[in-house]
Design an enzyme around this catalytic site. Structure first.
Site, PDB file in Angstrom:
ATOM      1  N   HIS A 363       0.807  -1.230   0.000  1.00 35.02           N
ATOM      2  CA  HIS A 363       0.000   0.000   0.000  1.00 35.02           C
ATOM      3  C   HIS A 363       0.833   1.270   0.000  1.00 35.02           C
ATOM      4  CE1 HIS A 363      -3.976  -1.845   0.940  1.00 35.02           C
ATOM      5  NE2 HIS A 363      -3.221  -2.758   1.517  1.00 35.02           N
ATOM      6  N   LYS A 554      -8.341  13.977   4.576  1.00 35.35           N
ATOM      7  CA  LYS A 554      -7.470  12.806   4.538  1.00 35.35           C
ATOM      8  C   LYS A 554      -6.413  13.012   5.615  1.00 35.35           C
ATOM      9  CE  LYS A 554      -6.569  13.732   0.131  1.00 35.35           C
ATOM     10  NZ  LYS A 554      -6.490  12.538  -0.670  1.00 35.35           N
ATOM     11  N   ARG A 555      -5.572  11.991   5.856  1.00 34.59           N
ATOM     12  CA  ARG A 555      -4.490  12.212   6.816  1.00 34.59           C
ATOM     13  C   ARG A 555      -3.664  13.422   6.392  1.00 34.59           C
ATOM     14  NH1 ARG A 555      -3.936   8.372  11.197  1.00 34.59           N
ATOM     15  NH2 ARG A 555      -1.941   9.389  11.528  1.00 34.59           N
ATOM     16  N   LYS A 560       0.720  14.621   0.690  1.00 35.19           N
ATOM     17  CA  LYS A 560      -0.664  14.888   0.264  1.00 35.19           C
ATOM     18  C   LYS A 560      -0.869  16.378  -0.020  1.00 35.19           C
ATOM     19  CE  LYS A 560      -2.374  10.909   2.924  1.00 35.19           C
ATOM     20  NZ  LYS A 560      -3.111   9.987   2.060  1.00 35.19           N
ATOM     21  N   THR A 662      -8.651   6.450  -1.664  1.00 39.71           N
ATOM     22  CA  THR A 662     -10.021   5.932  -1.757  1.00 39.71           C
ATOM     23  C   THR A 662     -11.005   7.064  -1.475  1.00 39.71           C
ATOM     24  OG1 THR A 662      -9.679   5.161   0.508  1.00 39.71           O
ATOM     25  CG2 THR A 662      -9.620   3.491  -1.232  1.00 39.71           C
ATOM     26  N   LYS A 666     -14.726   8.197  -3.091  1.00 43.48           N
ATOM     27  CA  LYS A 666     -15.956   8.532  -2.345  1.00 43.48           C
ATOM     28  C   LYS A 666     -16.504   9.880  -2.782  1.00 43.48           C
ATOM     29  CE  LYS A 666     -13.913   5.923   1.342  1.00 43.48           C
ATOM     30  NZ  LYS A 666     -12.963   6.030   2.455  1.00 43.48           N
TER      31      LYS A 666
HETATM   32  O1  DL6 Z   1      -4.765   1.022  -0.293  1.00 39.79           O
HETATM   33  C1  DL6 Z   1      -5.410   1.769   0.665  1.00 39.79           C
HETATM   34  C2  DL6 Z   1      -4.648   3.026   0.948  1.00 39.79           C
HETATM   35  C3  DL6 Z   1      -4.338   3.820  -0.296  1.00 39.79           C
HETATM   36  O2  DL6 Z   1      -5.538   4.228  -0.896  1.00 39.79           O
HETATM   37  C4  DL6 Z   1      -3.493   5.035   0.039  1.00 39.79           C
HETATM   38  O3  DL6 Z   1      -3.092   5.678  -1.125  1.00 39.79           O
HETATM   39  C5  DL6 Z   1      -2.282   4.596   0.816  1.00 39.79           C
HETATM   40  O4  DL6 Z   1      -1.563   5.730   1.256  1.00 39.79           O
HETATM   41  C6  DL6 Z   1      -2.698   3.763   2.008  1.00 39.79           C
HETATM   42  N1  DL6 Z   1      -1.501   3.275   2.608  1.00 39.79           N
HETATM   43  C7  DL6 Z   1      -1.314   3.219   3.886  1.00 39.79           C
HETATM   44  C8  DL6 Z   1       0.088   2.843   4.201  1.00 39.79           C
HETATM   45  N2  DL6 Z   1       0.168   2.227   5.407  1.00 39.79           N
HETATM   46  N3  DL6 Z   1       1.086   1.500   5.515  1.00 39.79           N
HETATM   47  N4  DL6 Z   1       1.946   0.920   5.378  1.00 39.79           N
HETATM   48  O5  DL6 Z   1      -2.157   3.471   4.706  1.00 39.79           O
HETATM   49  O6  DL6 Z   1      -3.451   2.647   1.585  1.00 39.79           O
END
Ligand code: DL6
Length: 821
Positions: A363, A554-555, A560, A662, A666
């Protein structure tokens, strides 16, 4: 059972009414006159859960069918969001529950608000796992989600004087009506100590792991309702407990506090979710968490398998195990240990079955996010596993040497052990070697994975790699969170889209129907008004629902680029101040997201957003034209309110950095237009919705790499662009920090002298793109057409499609036709 007479069954309003009163009396032990809102919430939830049990028990029974392969989704995070509303939607009980609640003089809305969401995840990865559980149950695929029952989930975020303040998430404080504790499903997990070798009576070498500590993992089960599928899936979360929770020797010796030492230490394993973006190295407790849940889960799977067949060589026919990132990658070594040490399989047979069972989803491409554990720490906690990792590595590196004779550098890169600058166990390498399939989460991400972080593995075993682009469940993210839009869509094209979202395409023909477009706008406006009311309540800021709602939730992370968004706001602010007649449609900028508690720069960005908000929102010269809001405590519940209210979705990460995203899905599924870079799933969203319905800007991943390679000097962009200079100078002047010019200096310095994520390089392109957004928003009719076309063309991004792809490409699990309803 006779409908209506058994308070545990019957889904009509009268039956629900009786069931709620029944639970209020017998479960909550309350008289209606004295019941609190939580009592009513609990009573309703228990009534709903009762009605899920027939399907659940039937589904669990079904798992025992030898012919069925069960998908086991191993994830350290499941960011579920509140259960009640989702369960009412998926089981079709919403109307009856609402009417029943109203007949008791309450409102369903109030009771829904009472639920503390289980925030057992940090963000995208955990929320993805929750969407996948929904789809697995909806598609009637036998599945178990395995994870950790954190006592405290992701922290709650407060904003004090513009700064993020974290408070503990006590989600279990009023009880959790959705889980069932299965005290008898419990496993012992060993930790620490050392190994000993000896020969058994038959002369075979036997290995004994003598741990210093043994902890018990107890199963807590939560039903996951599929959408009208009559299948209820299983989420099994492990809680750590002491094997002996009370030491009588210590107690009798008068050491009252020591009598519960063991309990305290053991329970600490599942106490709290680790926030991500924290330096992972050196966190013994996190490694213990990962091992703990993986071990409990595999022991559970082996138990289930042995009910079907005594042959563990066939374990891969009972389970397909998906590792959600590297957090569960110890599963590779633990399955080997269980098979070889505890069940007597030979190494080769165990390795064959381990590899054909396991699959790994990556991821992230951020090198700092790739997990690695200091070797000594690993050895101290998991001495036996280190031996197994060494043996896997020895055999694997032999294969590498045979494939690439003399290539020492490659051997060093592919080794499971990093040996440059300290020794570490590389979890992505372990997961890759131990899996038969490796996937990225969007097309671009998978390609970059093959070219960068896992390039050596790709070159050696290209057939293992595939892509499964992420998806989100349209049940929670449209039906539940945007009922107005869902109703309008269903009235226009029928309800099939909920499980067959490709049918959303039928909406395209309504995009030229003025009355449909005005109904569409009416829904969006109502959602914006609802969000505006909540913003006022939570932040005290009044925002105009007529303005363009430009949202980034988002975080908070530099990649980002929330700070790029801020640079745009500052530029508009200056433009209006310079030229009050400037043609800029009113905008409300809404931010939300948590920063990792130890991530200083992310926290400073939150402070800057709030500081800019303070100045902009009180400046009479921009009144009615610009508003800035930081929506505190962004989580699933708040997301359900925010996504449906957006006009513009900000997906502005540096190209090549966001694996998928994601939230982007949404927003678009709820009719927002996207401004974004060619990053993650944005690329595919743009392909689907059409380039004319997507606002693209910025460098692409190749250009990002080229610019970095050629030597990137952010200072040049600052020197050459007057508006950019003006924006940055305003921040460093103290204008937003009550004259304290030093407050944001670290952020400014970072931008001017480093700017790892190329915010300054993309600034001008972003600004020009934002002008195209403003122009488009003035033509409301055309904007609505684009909004409809976004929704119509987002079918690909349903998590049902993702799950079908996992079934076909990775798990080799048959896909069943949708449940007829
Ligand atoms: O795959 C789900 C999500 C992605 O949509 C995001 O782009 C990505 O940043 C996130 N990844 C994490 C990394 N954590 N770790 N290791 O949360 O996954």
């Amino acid at each position: 059972q006779t409908q209506g007479h058994n308070p545990r069954r019957g889904v009509g309003t009268a039956a629900m009414n009786r069931a709620i009163l029944d639970h209020l009396h017998f479960t909550m032990a309350r008289l209606p006159a004295l019941a609190s809102r939580n009592d009513w919430y609990m009573a309703l939830s228990h009534a709903v859960r009762d009605r899920m049990l027939d399907d659940w028990l039937a589904s669990l029974h079904h798992f025992r069918n030898k012919e069925l392969k069960v998908v086991s989704y191993l994830s350290a995070e499941f960011l579920l969001g509140p259960h009640l509303g989702n369960n009412l939607i998926n089981t079709g009980m919403w109307d009856a529950a609402r009417d029943a609640v109203e007949s008791l003089g309450l409102t369903l809305e109030d009771l829904l608000r009472q639920e503390e969401e289980p925030g057992l995840g940090n963000g995208g990865l955990g929320r993805l796992a929750a969407c996948y559980l929904d789809s697995l149950a909806t598609l009637r695929i036998p599945s178990i989600g395995y994870g950790i029952r954190y006592e405290f989930g992701i922290f709650d975020q407060l904003i004090r004087d513009g700064w993020q303040v974290e408070t503990a998430d006590k989600w279990l404080k009023f009880g959790n009506p959705w889980e069932i504790c299965r005290s008898e499903i419990a496993y012992e997990v060993k930790m620490g100590g050392h190994t000993e070798y000896h020969h058994d009576a038959d002369g075979r070498l036997a290995i004994a792991w003598l741990p210093v500590k043994v902890i018990k993992g107890v199963a807590y089960d939560t039903p996951i309702a599929g959408y009208r599928s009559r299948i209820t899936g299983l989420l099994r979360l492990w809680k750590s407990e002491a094997v002996e929770s009370f030491n009588f020797q210590a107690f009798n010796a008068g050491e009252y506090y020591h009598a519960v030492d063991e309990k305290v230490v053991s329970e600490s394993i599942t106490k709290v979710l680790y926030p991500n973006d924290e330096p992972g190295v050196g966190k013994l407790l996190r490694l213990a968490q990962q091992y703990f849940f993986v071990s409990c889960s595999l022991q559970d799977m082996i138990r289930v398998h042995l009910l079907r067949s005594p042959r563990l060589e066939e374990f891969d026919q009972t389970f397909a195990v998906q590792m959600n990132d590297t957090h569960p990658s110890l599963a590779v070594a633990e399955l080997m240990r269980l098979l070889v040490d505890e069940h007597g399989l030979g190494w080769d047979a165990a390795w064959k079955v381990t590899r054909s069972t396991m699959a790994y989803t990556n991821h992230t491409l951020l090198p700092e996010a790739l997990e690695k554990w200091p070797l000594q720490l690993f050895a101290n906690l998991l001495p036996r596993h280190l031996e197994i990792v060494y043996e896997i590595n020895r055999r694997f590196l032999d294969e590498v040497s045979q494939a690439y004779p003399g290539d020492q550098a490659r051997l060093a890169r592919m080794s499971l052990i990093e040996e440059t600058g300290g020794k570490f166990v590389r979890m992505a390498n372990l997961a890759s070697v131990g899996s038969h399939a490796i996937n990225g989460v969007a097309h671009l991400h998978t390609e970059l994975l093959k070219e960068t972080v896992l390039a050596d593995f790709y070159q050696m075993t290209p057939g293992k790699f595939c892509n499964v682009t992420n998806g989100v469940t349209p049940r929670r993210w449209v039906l539940l969170s945007n009922p107005g839009l869902a109703r309008l869509i269903s009235e226009s094209i029928g309800e099939e889209w909920v499980t067959a979202p490709e049918k959303l395409r039928k909406l395209e023909r309504f995009a030229s129907d003025p009355s449909f477009l005005s109904a569409w706008r009416w829904v969006k406006d109502a959602n914006k008004r609802a969000l505006a009311a909540t913003i006022l309540e939570r932040t005290g800021v009044t925002v105009d629902p007529e303005s363009l709602f430009d949202i980034q939730v988002k975080r908070i992370h530099e990649y980002k680029r929330q700070h790029l968004n801020l640079l745009h706001i500052l530029t508009l602010y200056h433009r209006i101040k310079r030229d009050p007649g400037a043609q800029i449609p009113p905008r409300t900028f809404i931010f939300g997201g948590k920063a990792a508690p130890g991530y200083f720069m992310a926290k400073l960005i939150i402070k800057l957003i709030n500081s800019v908000a303070e100045v902009v929102n009180t400046d009479p010269e921009v009144a009615g034209r610009l508003k800035v809001v930081f929506f505190p405590d962004f989580n699933v519940t708040n997301g359900q309110l925010i996504y449906p209210a957006a006009d513009l979705s900000e997906q502005i990460s540096t190209s090549g950095k966001e694996a998928s995203g994601t939230g982007n899905m949404k927003f678009s599924l709820n009719g927002a237009l996207t401004i974004g870079t060619l990053d993650g799933a944005n690329v595919e969203i743009r392909e689907e919705v059409g380039e004319e319905n997507f606002f693209l800007f910025g460098l692409n991943a190749t250009e990002v790499q080229a610019l970095k390679k050629s030597g990137y000097h952010p200072g040049r962009f600052y020197e050459e662009d007057g508006e950019l200079r003006e924006a940055i100078d305003a921040v460093r002047s103290g204008l937003f920090s009550h004259g304290d010019a030093g407050l944001f200096q670290p952020l400014v310095d970072h931008l001017l002298y480093d700017d790892e994520y190329l915010a300054l390089a993309d600034y001008r392109s972003y600004l020009e793109c934002q002008e195209r957004v403003s122009t488009a928003f003035r033509q409301r009719e055309l904007w609505s057409v684009k909004s409809v076309l976004n929704v119509a063309r987002m079918g690909k991004f349903s998590s049902d499609r993702s799950i079908r792809e996992y079934c076909e490409k990775i798990w080799k699990v048959p896909i069943r036709p949708p449940f007829p309803h």
